[in-house]
Write a protein that holds these residues in place. Structure first.
Motif, PDB file in Angstrom:
ATOM      1  N   PHE A 174       0.835  -1.203   0.000  1.00 28.80           N
ATOM      2  CA  PHE A 174       0.000   0.000   0.000  1.00 28.80           C
ATOM      3  C   PHE A 174       0.872   1.257   0.000  1.00 28.80           C
ATOM      4  CE2 PHE A 174      -3.354  -2.744   2.171  1.00 28.80           C
ATOM      5  CZ  PHE A 174      -4.160  -2.809   1.048  1.00 28.80           C
ATOM      6  N   GLN A 175       1.970   1.211   0.733  1.00 26.42           N
ATOM      7  CA  GLN A 175       2.881   2.358   0.773  1.00 26.42           C
ATOM      8  C   GLN A 175       3.511   2.611  -0.598  1.00 26.42           C
ATOM      9  OE1 GLN A 175       5.306   0.892   3.995  1.00 26.42           O
ATOM     10  NE2 GLN A 175       4.230   2.091   5.541  1.00 26.42           N
ATOM     11  N   GLN A 176       3.849   1.527  -1.307  1.00 26.01           N
ATOM     12  CA  GLN A 176       4.401   1.674  -2.658  1.00 26.01           C
ATOM     13  C   GLN A 176       3.381   2.282  -3.609  1.00 26.01           C
ATOM     14  OE1 GLN A 176       6.920  -1.413  -4.501  1.00 26.01           O
ATOM     15  NE2 GLN A 176       6.729  -2.534  -2.575  1.00 26.01           N
ATOM     16  N   ILE A 177       2.128   1.860  -3.493  1.00 26.51           N
ATOM     17  CA  ILE A 177       1.073   2.417  -4.347  1.00 26.51           C
ATOM     18  C   ILE A 177       0.921   3.909  -4.088  1.00 26.51           C
ATOM     19  CG2 ILE A 177      -1.432   2.411  -4.772  1.00 26.51           C
ATOM     20  CD1 ILE A 177      -1.287  -0.641  -4.162  1.00 26.51           C
ATOM     21  N   LYS A 178       0.945   4.281  -2.804  1.00 25.90           N
ATOM     22  CA  LYS A 178       0.833   5.692  -2.445  1.00 25.90           C
ATOM     23  C   LYS A 178       1.982   6.501  -3.053  1.00 25.90           C
ATOM     24  CE  LYS A 178       0.942   8.826   1.529  1.00 25.90           C
ATOM     25  NZ  LYS A 178       1.053   8.945   3.011  1.00 25.90           N
ATOM     26  N   LEU A 181       2.146   5.357  -7.566  1.00 20.13           N
ATOM     27  CA  LEU A 181       1.007   5.338  -8.482  1.00 20.13           C
ATOM     28  C   LEU A 181       0.065   6.491  -8.162  1.00 20.13           C
ATOM     29  CD1 LEU A 181       0.207   1.499  -8.417  1.00 20.13           C
ATOM     30  CD2 LEU A 181       1.814   2.727  -9.890  1.00 20.13           C
ATOM     31  N   ASN A 182      -0.458   7.094  -9.174  1.00 23.86           N
ATOM     32  CA  ASN A 182      -1.322   8.269  -9.000  1.00 23.86           C
ATOM     33  C   ASN A 182      -2.785   7.850  -8.873  1.00 23.86           C
ATOM     34  OD1 ASN A 182      -1.979  10.997  -8.823  1.00 23.86           O
ATOM     35  ND2 ASN A 182      -2.233  11.191 -11.042  1.00 23.86           N
ATOM     36  N   ILE A 183      -3.068   7.058  -7.831  1.00 22.99           N
ATOM     37  CA  ILE A 183      -4.443   6.601  -7.594  1.00 22.99           C
ATOM     38  C   ILE A 183      -4.809   6.942  -6.150  1.00 22.99           C
ATOM     39  CG2 ILE A 183      -6.052   4.662  -7.563  1.00 22.99           C
ATOM     40  CD1 ILE A 183      -4.173   3.157  -9.382  1.00 22.99           C
ATOM     41  N   PRO A 184      -5.809   7.794  -5.922  1.00 20.37           N
ATOM     42  CA  PRO A 184      -6.221   8.079  -4.546  1.00 20.37           C
ATOM     43  C   PRO A 184      -6.837   6.846  -3.895  1.00 20.37           C
ATOM     44  CG  PRO A 184      -7.747   9.086  -6.097  1.00 20.37           C
ATOM     45  CD  PRO A 184      -6.621   8.540  -6.908  1.00 20.37           C
ATOM     46  N   MET A 185      -6.696   6.755  -2.579  1.00 20.71           N
ATOM     47  CA  MET A 185      -7.215   5.611  -1.833  1.00 20.71           C
ATOM     48  C   MET A 185      -8.079   6.077  -0.678  1.00 20.71           C
ATOM     49  SD  MET A 185      -4.045   2.887  -1.518  1.00 20.71           S
ATOM     50  CE  MET A 185      -2.671   4.030  -1.313  1.00 20.71           C
ATOM     51  N   LEU A 186      -9.203   5.404  -0.503  1.00 17.63           N
ATOM     52  CA  LEU A 186     -10.041   5.591   0.680  1.00 17.63           C
ATOM     53  C   LEU A 186      -9.979   4.289   1.461  1.00 17.63           C
ATOM     54  CD1 LEU A 186     -11.934   7.474   2.197  1.00 17.63           C
ATOM     55  CD2 LEU A 186     -13.819   6.634   0.805  1.00 17.63           C
ATOM     56  N   TYR A 187      -9.380   4.354   2.643  1.00 18.68           N
ATOM     57  CA  TYR A 187      -9.012   3.168   3.402  1.00 18.68           C
ATOM     58  C   TYR A 187      -9.870   3.078   4.660  1.00 18.68           C
ATOM     59  CZ  TYR A 187      -5.699  -0.344   5.216  1.00 18.68           C
ATOM     60  OH  TYR A 187      -5.118  -1.487   5.677  1.00 18.68           O
ATOM     61  N   VAL A 188     -10.742   2.068   4.708  1.00 21.21           N
ATOM     62  CA  VAL A 188     -11.635   1.865   5.852  1.00 21.21           C
ATOM     63  C   VAL A 188     -11.011   0.882   6.834  1.00 21.21           C
ATOM     64  CG1 VAL A 188     -13.774   0.718   6.537  1.00 21.21           C
ATOM     65  CG2 VAL A 188     -13.811   2.419   4.730  1.00 21.21           C
ATOM     66  N   SER A 189     -11.040   1.238   8.113  1.00 25.17           N
ATOM     67  CA  SER A 189     -10.551   0.334   9.146  1.00 25.17           C
ATOM     68  C   SER A 189     -11.108   0.764  10.493  1.00 25.17           C
ATOM     69  CB  SER A 189      -9.015   0.346   9.188  1.00 25.17           C
ATOM     70  OG  SER A 189      -8.530  -0.551  10.172  1.00 25.17           O
ATOM     71  N   HIS A 190     -11.011  -0.150  11.458  1.00 25.57           N
ATOM     72  CA  HIS A 190     -11.294   0.226  12.856  1.00 25.57           C
ATOM     73  C   HIS A 190      -9.991   0.335  13.631  1.00 25.57           C
ATOM     74  CE1 HIS A 190     -11.090  -4.185  12.752  1.00 25.57           C
ATOM     75  NE2 HIS A 190     -10.524  -4.061  13.933  1.00 25.57           N
ATOM     76  N   ASP A 191      -8.857   0.160  12.923  1.00 21.59           N
ATOM     77  CA  ASP A 191      -7.528   0.170  13.546  1.00 21.59           C
ATOM     78  C   ASP A 191      -6.790   1.449  13.148  1.00 21.59           C
ATOM     79  OD1 ASP A 191      -4.884  -0.219  14.312  1.00 21.59           O
ATOM     80  OD2 ASP A 191      -4.896  -2.348  13.819  1.00 21.59           O
TER      81      ASP A 191
END
Length: 205
Positions: A174-178, A181-191
Motif C-alpha cells: 500500500f505504501q508503494q502504491i501511495k 502510483l497516482n491513484i487516490p485511496m479511501l481506506y476503511v478500518s477500525h484500527d
C-alpha cells in the motif's frame, strides 16, 4: 480531490456525512455499524444516496440536485475487501486479468507484468486461490483492482482478516502504491495505527 456529501437512509439507519480532502490516502475510521462500508458502496455506485453529491477529481459521480448518477462501470473504482473475494475457479493470472480484460487498451494505465512485479506475484501466477495464504490472496485482490486502472481505490478493512505477520507483509505494498502510483485511496478500518502507517488524514464516523 475527494468531495462527498452523503445523506443515506436504509430502514432505521440514517447516515449524513460530508468529507473533503486532496490527500492521496484518506482513512475512514469508525465502530462496526457506523456506516463505513455503506459510504464505500455509495461512492462505488452500489447504493444511491437520498441526497448530496460525490465528486472525485474533476468528475461528478453523483449529484441529487443535478440528477447525475454515474453507473458503477462509469466510475471505475477498484474495490478490495477484507476476504479478498477471488474467483475460486480461476488461477492467479486469470483473477488478475478479470478487470483488465473489460477495459480498452487506451484506458489501461498499468502493464500486467509491472503489477505482478510490484506485488511480487510472479511465483504465484499459476496457482489456484485455495493454494494461497491470506496475505497472498490480498496481494492478488489488490493487483486485480490496480489492473482495472481505477480512478479510486476503495479498501474495505483489507487487513482485518489477517494475522500480524500477514498485515506486516501487505502494508508496504500500500505504501508503494501511495508513493509510485497516482491513484487516490479511501481506506476503511477500525484500527487507527494501521491507517496511520499510510496517512494522517482521518475521517471519523
Amino acid at each position: 480531490m475527494i468531495d462527498c456529501h452523503l445523506h443515506i437512509q436504509q430502514g432505521q439507519f440514517t447516515l449524513d456525512q460530508h468529507f473533503q480532502s486532496d490527500q492521496a490516502v484518506i482513512g475512514l475510521l469508525g465502530a462496526s455499524g457506523s456506516g463505513k462500508t455503506t459510504i464505500l458502496h455509495s461512492i462505488a455506485g452500489l447504493i444511491r444516496p437520498k441526497s448530496g453529491w460525490i465528486k472525485i477529481g474533476d468528475q461528478t459521480w453523483f449529484d441529487a440536485v443535478q440528477k447525475i448518477n454515474l453507473s458503477t462501470q462509469q466510475r471505475r473504482v477498484g474495490l478490495v475487501f477484507q476476504d479478498a473475494q477471488l474467483f475460486p475457479h480461476k488461477n492467479v493470472r486469470q483473477n488478475l486479468m478479470f478487470g483488465f480484460n473489460y477495459i480498452s487498451p487506451a484506458e489501461r494505465h498499468f502493464k500486467v507484468d509491472d503489477v505482478v512485479e510490484l506485488l511480487k506475484l510472479d511465483h504465484l501466477i499459476g496457482r489456484m486461490p485455495i493454494k494461497l495464504s491470506g496475505g497472498e490472496k490480498q496481494r492478488v485482490a489488490l493487483g486485480r483492482a490496480l489492473l482495472y486502472s481505477p480512478n479510486l481505490l476503495l479498501l474495505d478493512e483489507p487487513l482485518s482478516a489477517l494475522d500480524a505477520a500477514h498485515k506486516a507483509e501487505i502494508i508496504p505494498f500500500f505504501q508503494q502504491i501511495k508513493q509510485n502510483l497516482n491513484i487516490p485511496m479511501l481506506y476503511v478500518s477500525h484500527d487507527k495505527a494501521e491507517i496511520e502507517q499510510l496517512t494522517n488524514t482521518l475521517w471519523y464516523l
